[in-house]
Design a protein around this motif. Sequence first.
Motif, PDB file in Angstrom:
ATOM      1  N   LYS A 142      20.678  40.333   4.177  1.00  0.00           N
ATOM      2  CA  LYS A 142      21.888  40.913   3.603  1.00  0.00           C
ATOM      3  C   LYS A 142      22.652  39.888   2.769  1.00  0.00           C
ATOM      4  O   LYS A 142      23.210  40.224   1.728  1.00  0.00           O
ATOM      5  CB  LYS A 142      22.768  41.483   4.712  1.00  0.00           C
ATOM      6  CG  LYS A 142      22.195  42.754   5.323  1.00  0.00           C
ATOM      7  CD  LYS A 142      23.134  43.397   6.332  1.00  0.00           C
ATOM      8  CE  LYS A 142      22.530  44.690   6.864  1.00  0.00           C
ATOM      9  NZ  LYS A 142      23.371  45.340   7.887  1.00  0.00           N
ATOM     10  N   ILE A 143      22.650  38.628   3.219  1.00  0.00           N
ATOM     11  CA  ILE A 143      23.279  37.573   2.412  1.00  0.00           C
ATOM     12  C   ILE A 143      22.504  37.387   1.116  1.00  0.00           C
ATOM     13  O   ILE A 143      23.083  37.268   0.029  1.00  0.00           O
ATOM     14  CB  ILE A 143      23.336  36.248   3.209  1.00  0.00           C
ATOM     15  CG1 ILE A 143      24.281  36.395   4.404  1.00  0.00           C
ATOM     16  CG2 ILE A 143      23.807  35.104   2.305  1.00  0.00           C
ATOM     17  CD1 ILE A 143      24.361  35.164   5.271  1.00  0.00           C
ATOM     18  N   ASP A 144      21.171  37.386   1.221  1.00  0.00           N
ATOM     19  CA  ASP A 144      20.319  37.272   0.036  1.00  0.00           C
ATOM     20  C   ASP A 144      20.614  38.417  -0.931  1.00  0.00           C
ATOM     21  O   ASP A 144      20.758  38.215  -2.149  1.00  0.00           O
ATOM     22  CB  ASP A 144      18.859  37.290   0.471  1.00  0.00           C
ATOM     23  CG  ASP A 144      17.888  37.297  -0.708  1.00  0.00           C
ATOM     24  OD1 ASP A 144      18.224  36.684  -1.743  1.00  0.00           O
ATOM     25  OD2 ASP A 144      16.820  37.912  -0.591  1.00  0.00           O
ATOM     26  N   ALA A 145      20.729  39.637  -0.400  1.00  0.00           N
ATOM     27  CA  ALA A 145      20.980  40.807  -1.247  1.00  0.00           C
ATOM     28  C   ALA A 145      22.334  40.721  -1.937  1.00  0.00           C
ATOM     29  O   ALA A 145      22.458  41.017  -3.131  1.00  0.00           O
ATOM     30  CB  ALA A 145      20.901  42.081  -0.398  1.00  0.00           C
ATOM     31  N   LEU A 146      23.355  40.299  -1.207  1.00  0.00           N
ATOM     32  CA  LEU A 146      24.694  40.194  -1.795  1.00  0.00           C
ATOM     33  C   LEU A 146      24.730  39.147  -2.902  1.00  0.00           C
ATOM     34  O   LEU A 146      25.347  39.360  -3.949  1.00  0.00           O
ATOM     35  CB  LEU A 146      25.711  39.861  -0.704  1.00  0.00           C
ATOM     36  CG  LEU A 146      26.012  40.997   0.282  1.00  0.00           C
ATOM     37  CD1 LEU A 146      26.852  40.484   1.451  1.00  0.00           C
ATOM     38  CD2 LEU A 146      26.726  42.155  -0.416  1.00  0.00           C
ATOM     39  N   LEU A 147      24.068  38.000  -2.669  1.00  0.00           N
ATOM     40  CA  LEU A 147      24.017  36.969  -3.714  1.00  0.00           C
ATOM     41  C   LEU A 147      23.220  37.448  -4.929  1.00  0.00           C
ATOM     42  O   LEU A 147      23.483  37.024  -6.055  1.00  0.00           O
ATOM     43  CB  LEU A 147      23.400  35.681  -3.166  1.00  0.00           C
ATOM     44  CG  LEU A 147      24.275  34.867  -2.202  1.00  0.00           C
ATOM     45  CD1 LEU A 147      23.500  33.666  -1.676  1.00  0.00           C
ATOM     46  CD2 LEU A 147      25.548  34.394  -2.894  1.00  0.00           C
TER      47      LEU A 147
END
Length: 481
Positions: A142-147
Motif C-alpha cells: 500500500k505504501i508502494d502504491a501510494l508513492l
Amino acid sequence: MQKKFLGNLLFIILLNVLIKPFYIFGIDVQVQNIVGSESYGMYFSLLNFSFLFNMFLDIGVTNYNTKNTAQHPTSLTKYIGSYLGLKMMLGILYLIITIGFALIVGYSDQEMYLLSFFVFNQILAGLILYLRSNFAGLHLFKIDALLSILDRLLLIIISLLLIYGSFTSQAFRIEWFIYAQTFAYASTLIVGLLLTWVKIGKIRIKANKVFSIAILKKSTPFAILILLMMLYTRMDSVMIERMLPNGKEQAGIYAQGFRLLDAVNMFAFLVAGILLPMFSRMISEKVIIQPILQMAGKLLTGVAIVVGVGLAINSELTISLIYKNNIDASSQVFIWLILSFIPLSLSHVFGTLLTANNSLRLLNRMALIGIGVNIGLNLILIPRMEAEGAAIATVITQSATALLQLGLVMKVFQFSIHWPTIIRVCILAGIYTFTAFILNEKFGVLWSLITTIIIGVLLLFLLKLINIKDILGLLKSKAEA
C-alpha cells in the motif's frame, strides 16, 4: 497471505486506473490545448529525449533490489545506504551522458534550460522508484502504491490551480507545467524518505565500490534491453523535431495521438506486471506455461483489436472529442499509432515470458533489429510524410518486433500454434472491423463509437476470448507467485 496480497494488488490497480487516466485526459491534454502544438511539441520532444538514456539511471538495480529484498528482507538495512550511493553515482552518469548528447544534437539555450529540468526530474523519479522497490520487497504494497501515484496526484492539484486558480494574469506556459512536475517529484521523494526512516530506519549514504560493481554486473543485461527498447519507442518524436523545419509543431501533432496510445497501453502494462512474477515462478518450478500464455494472449489481443480498430476507424471523432488543434493531421497520425497497440499488446505477453525465462540475449538482438527498422523507416518516411510517417514507422516496428518475440517464444519453449485461438481472433477482427466501419460511415457520432466498443466487448465474450474465471485465476496466480 494470498487474500492480503490480492487485496493489495487490486488496490494498486484501482489507484492507477483512477489517477493516471485523469492526469492524461484531464491535465496533460488540457495543457496541450492551451499552449498549442508547437510549444507542446518542444516539451514532448525534450521529454522523450530525457528518456533515451534513462537506463543509465538504474541499470536494472531497482528490479534486482525488489527481488533481493523479497528474498532477504533483513539485508535491506545493511545495504540501503550503498544502494542510494550507487543510485546517486548513476544519476551523475546519466546527467553527463544526456547533456553531452544534447549538446551534440545542437539544442538551443532555451531548450537546454528546459532539458535540465527534465534530467533533474528523471533523477528524482529514479530515486523514488528505488525507494518504492524497498517497500515492494518488504510487501508493504500500500505504501508502494501510494508513492506510485503521489507525484501525479500532486501534479494534478498544482496544474488545476495554475490553469483555473487565477493566481496570475499571464497565460499558462509550458514552463510552469515542467516546474510543477519538479515540485511534485521532489515532494514525493521527501515523503518516500520520511516513510523509509519510519518503516526501515536511518539511512547513511555511502559509496561501496565492491558492492556497486557486483550489483552492476548482475543487472547490466536488463539495462541493455531497457536502453534498446527505449531507443526504438522514444526516438520518433525526437527525430520529427530535429529533421523537419516545422518539427516542433509536427512533434506536437504526433504527441496528441501518442498520449492516447499511452493511456490505453496502461491496461496491457498492468497485465504484464501480473504475468512477470507468475511466469518466473512457473518456469522455476517447471510448471506448464502454455495454458496461461494462451489465456493472457487471447485477453490482450482481443481487447487490443477492439480498442485499436474501433478507435482507428473513428479516429477523427476520437481526436476531436479531446483536442482543439490540428484535428485532421492528428487523426491521420492517430490511426497508425492506435493500431500499433495490437502488436504492442502481443509484445507485453511474449516479451514478459522471455524476460521471465532470462532470455535477455535474444531480446537484446530483437531490440537491435527494432532500432534498425525504426530509424531506417523514420529517415525515409518523416521527410515525406512528417508526423504521419513516424506513426507508420511505429506500427511497422512494433509489428516486426512482436512477430520476432512470438517466433522466439515458439522456438525457446517448443510451442506449437494454437489454431482454435487464431481462428477466433480472425473472426473477431473481421466481424468487428466491418461493424465499426458501417457504424462510423452511417453515423460517426459519440454514441456510435460507444456502440462500436460495446459490440466489440460482446464479441470478446461470445468468442470466449475473455473469460471472467480466467481473469480471476490470473489474479489469484499472481497472489501465489
